[in-house]
Design a protein around this motif. Structure first.
Motif, mmCIF file in Angstrom:
data_model
loop_
_atom_site.group_PDB
_atom_site.id
_atom_site.type_symbol
_atom_site.label_atom_id
_atom_site.label_comp_id
_atom_site.label_asym_id
_atom_site.label_seq_id
_atom_site.Cartn_x
_atom_site.Cartn_y
_atom_site.Cartn_z
ATOM 1 N N GLY A 368 0.409 -1.374 -0.108
ATOM 2 C CA GLY A 368 0.086 -0.311 0.180
ATOM 3 C C GLY A 368 0.811 1.233 -0.100
ATOM 4 O O GLY A 368 1.712 1.271 0.964
ATOM 5 N N THR A 437 -7.029 -4.199 -10.814
ATOM 6 C CA THR A 437 -7.798 -2.703 -10.444
ATOM 7 C C THR A 437 -7.164 -2.712 -8.821
ATOM 8 O O THR A 437 -6.846 -1.824 -7.892
ATOM 9 C CB THR A 437 -8.933 -2.341 -10.327
ATOM 10 N N ARG A 438 -8.280 -3.914 -8.644
ATOM 11 C CA ARG A 438 -7.677 -4.248 -6.888
ATOM 12 C C ARG A 438 -6.193 -4.681 -6.620
ATOM 13 O O ARG A 438 -5.769 -3.842 -5.577
ATOM 14 C CB ARG A 438 -8.097 -6.305 -6.505
ATOM 15 N N TRP A 441 -4.393 -1.301 -6.784
ATOM 16 C CA TRP A 441 -4.859 -0.631 -5.587
ATOM 17 C C TRP A 441 -4.206 -0.722 -4.125
ATOM 18 O O TRP A 441 -3.194 -0.556 -3.272
ATOM 19 C CB TRP A 441 -6.787 0.136 -5.111
ATOM 20 N N LEU A 445 -1.943 2.551 -3.340
ATOM 21 C CA LEU A 445 -2.745 2.950 -3.761
ATOM 22 C C LEU A 445 -2.729 2.806 -1.901
ATOM 23 O O LEU A 445 -2.207 1.920 -1.568
ATOM 24 C CB LEU A 445 -3.560 3.620 -4.082
ATOM 25 N N GLY A 446 -3.971 3.773 -1.572
ATOM 26 C CA GLY A 446 -4.432 3.532 0.176
ATOM 27 C C GLY A 446 -3.435 3.738 1.241
ATOM 28 O O GLY A 446 -2.201 4.299 1.316
ATOM 29 N N PHE A 524 -13.095 0.568 -7.830
ATOM 30 C CA PHE A 524 -12.777 1.543 -6.606
ATOM 31 C C PHE A 524 -13.833 1.829 -6.527
ATOM 32 O O PHE A 524 -13.617 1.895 -4.736
ATOM 33 C CB PHE A 524 -12.493 2.648 -7.721
ATOM 34 N N THR A 527 -12.650 0.206 -2.469
ATOM 35 C CA THR A 527 -11.606 0.380 -2.261
ATOM 36 C C THR A 527 -12.091 1.232 -0.469
ATOM 37 O O THR A 527 -11.113 1.691 -0.340
ATOM 38 C CB THR A 527 -10.683 1.380 -2.601
#
Length: 654
Positions: A368, A437-438, A441, A445-446, A524, A527
């Motif tokens: 992350g 996408t999972r 992220w 990201l996160g 998304f 998320t």
């Protein structure tokens, strides 16, 4: 260019890597430092040779007599055509980048000479498959690819799971290879040859049922190498090998061999065989896509993705469009290699500076927020992910769109039930966009979940690692395959492989893009949930310290899954052995004892009795006759008189 030149070309393409293998392997650890450069240089020569001898206008063959069995002449045959050119360039190019990357990724390993030697053996084997002019030659190199993959997956032989994964890959591939060999032997029996040119003109003499059986047997080889259901279990576990090996196996070599085989034998496949192939590909595609949404290991997500994409290529072959399957193989080679090398860069970046048994550098739940520290890796990963997800302006969109279009054309000819295939392909493409996408992220990201591990200090990889990644990412853009980002029929690739009648359906790109965008939106949206993608298995976000246990739990869950699976199978086999096999063996033993007693009685009373009766009869007759031969003259007169009387009586009766 003369045929002699192609003999030289084949000698260089096959001779250099096998020579490099022996030099690096026998050279030992003294060659650890230059091993990577030696391997990369040899591969670069192979790439240059492939381009220099490229001639897509003419088929060139190189044949050498090998053995004479009865009236059948066995030849070592090699061929150069457009398929050969495409595969040679892809294999050498990806292998070259992987070796450049490996020099940094495996820096400090004590067995680099052995690693690069195995890659050269792998390259030799794959080039042999690509050049093969008949199925027998292909099978020889096919088995060498299996050996090479076993050696590379189990390169870290001191890790039990790596050894287990290598053995699993080896065994499952042998099952498929047995079917492949059966198909080759059937062709020898019915036609007397496995040469591609001769087969193309001789298969009309075979009955449709026999030809279908041969096609499905040959497809068995693809099921093993290209990880099709139910022989797909080895592919996710092959991640136990070094990450560059995963890139090599998943992008350009081993798994591509099965699709290349189907392209070579497409003229052998009857409509019945094609339907079976399409169904197997569909099952594989769906299972791979669903599994990729459920795992946490960064490389296993990509492994299941490869399994799903291979299923898509197999579907294309089953629907009679091997050209679009080969197109997707080419685009997939670049963006999937880029994804694996980018994953390796992430693993390299988060590997603890000190030993920490509670941290798993491949578990995405312990990552992350890495975008800030790995900007180049992030860009490369996003570009390659976009290509895999099938977003417009990327190569994966073009090749997936081509397969979907061909699937709709095929469905129009076969009725309403046939629309199942293009629809399931589009849904699977949406699932692909979701799990990529999972993954993006969870990694980039996160929140920065790795910060609770004090020994983890993310950093960008050196240029020898991100350079190959960036080049592969650049090749994942649409422009290299078609001037039109929404229509592959304008591209050079399909024209090169002879798809003159390739059509296009205007609404398909928009529908496919809509499914992809919707899936990305759903990912998304997930998320924003309290527990995104169920990272904490039902625990609240305040329980983030439990991440320290995730590596162990993740490993346990994988081990538990496989141990339970094999324990269940073992228990079933044990019951089968106890109740069926043992009972059968005991029954055979008991009946054997009974039959032995019966035979013994017969031997004593019938066989021996008959012999004794015969002896007794002959002995008694002999004793009776002996009584007459006593040496007395009166006995002889009596016998003579009796004989005369009997003779007179016989004459009177007559």
């Amino acid at each position: 260019m003369s045929e002699t030149a192609y003999t030289i070309s084949a000698s260089l393409l096959l001779g250099l890597p096998i020579l490099a293998f022996f030099v690096l392997w026998l050279g030992g650890k003294n060659l650890n430092k230059p091993a990577g450069w030696i391997g990369a240089f040899i591969t670069a020569i192979g790439l240059a040779t492939s381009i220099y001898f490229a001639d897509i206008e003419t088929l060139h063959t190189v044949k050498m007599n090998w053995a004479l069995i009865g009236q059948t002449n066995i030849e070592l045959s090699f061929r150069f055509d457009e398929l050969t050119l495409i595969m040679l360039i892809i294999v050498h190019f990806v292998a070259f980048l992987v070796q450049i990357y490996s020099m940094s990724y495996l820096h400090g390993d004590q067995n680099l000479h052995r690693y690069f030697a195995f890659i050269q053996l792998f390259l030799f084997s794959m080039v042999g498959i690509v050049l093969a002019g008949n199925l027998l030659v292909m099978y020889i190199f096919w088995e060498l690819v299996g050996l090479s993959s076993y050696l590379l997956i189990g390169f870290w032989y001191f890790k039990p799971r790596a050894v287990w994964a290598a053995q699993k890959a080896f065994v499952l591939n042998r099952i498929g290879d047995a079917a492949f060999l059966t198909g080759i032997l059937m062709l020898f029996y019915y036609i007397g040859s496995t040469d591609f040119e001769m087969l193309a003109t001789s298969i009309q003499s075979l009955e449709p049922g026999i030809l279908t059986g041969i096609g499905l047997c040959l497809f068995g080889g693809c099921m093993g190498k290209s990880a099709q259901f139910p022989l797909s279990g080895w592919l996710p576990d092959a991640m136990e090998g070094p990450t560059p090996v995963s890139a090599l196996i998943h992008a350009a070599t081993m798994v591509a061999a099965g699709i290349f085989l189907l392209a070579r034998i497409s003229f052998l496949l009857t409509p019945e065989a094609q339907i079976v192939i399409a169904c197997i590909g569909t099952i594989t595609m769906v299972i791979g896509a669903v599994k990729a949404t459920q795992v946490w290991d960064i490389k296993r997500v990509l492994a299941y993705s490869t399994m799903s994409q291979l299923g898509l290529m197999v579907i294309a072959v089953g629907l009679g469009s091997w050209r679009t399957a080969l197109f997707h193989l080419a685009t997939h080679a670049f963006f999937k290699a880029g994804l694996f090398l980018s994953a390796g860069s992430v693993i390299h970046a988060v590997t603890p500076s000190e030993d920490d048994e509670t941290f798993d550098p491949q578990d995405m739940r312990t990552m992350g927020g890495l975008r800030k520290y790995l900007p180049i890796t992030f860009i490369c990963f996003v570009i390659c992910s976009s290509a895999l997800a099938g977003l417009p302006f990327f190569s994966g969109f073009l090749s997936k769109d081509a397969i979907i279009v061909e699937a709709f054309f095929w469905a129009e000819k076969h009725g309403a039930w046939a629309y199942f295939f293009p629809v399931i392909i589009m849904v699977s493409a949406g699932v692909t966009a979701y799990y990529m996408t999972r993954q993006v992220w969870l990694i980039f990201l996160g929140e920065k979940r790795y910060q609770i591990f004090k020994s983890v200090h993310p950093h960008e990889s050196p240029v020898t690692m991100w350079g190959p990644m960036a080049l592969l990412a650049a090749l994942s853009v649409f422009i290299w395959f078609s001037w039109n980002p929404f229509d592959a029929s304008y591209g050079w690739f399909l024209e090169l492989v002879g798809a003159e009648e390739f059509g296009h359906i205007l609404w398909v790109p928009f529908a496919a893009t809509g499914v992809t965008v919707l899936s990305i939106f759903l990912a998304f949206k997930e998320t924003k949930a309290e527990d995104p993608f169920s990272m904490y298995a039902g625990n609240s976000k305040n329980s983030i310290p439990l991440l320290k246990q995730l590596a162990g739990l993740n490993e346990f869950s994988r081990e538990n899954f496989f141990i339970k699976s094999f324990a269940f199978i073992s228990a079933g086999l044990m019951q089968f052995e106890a109740k069926i096999v043992n009972s059968f063996v005991d029954g055979v033993a008991k009946w054997s004892v009974v039959m032995a007693h019966v035979l013994s009685w017969g031997d004593r009373n019938i066989v021996d009795g008959g012999v004794k009766l015969t002896v007794f009869t002959i002995k008694s007759a002999g004793q009776g006759v002996r009584g007459l031969q006593n040496g007395r003259i009166q006995s002889y007169y009596l016998v003579t008189a009796l004989g005369v009387v009997l003779l007179v009586l016989w004459l009177m009766i007559l």
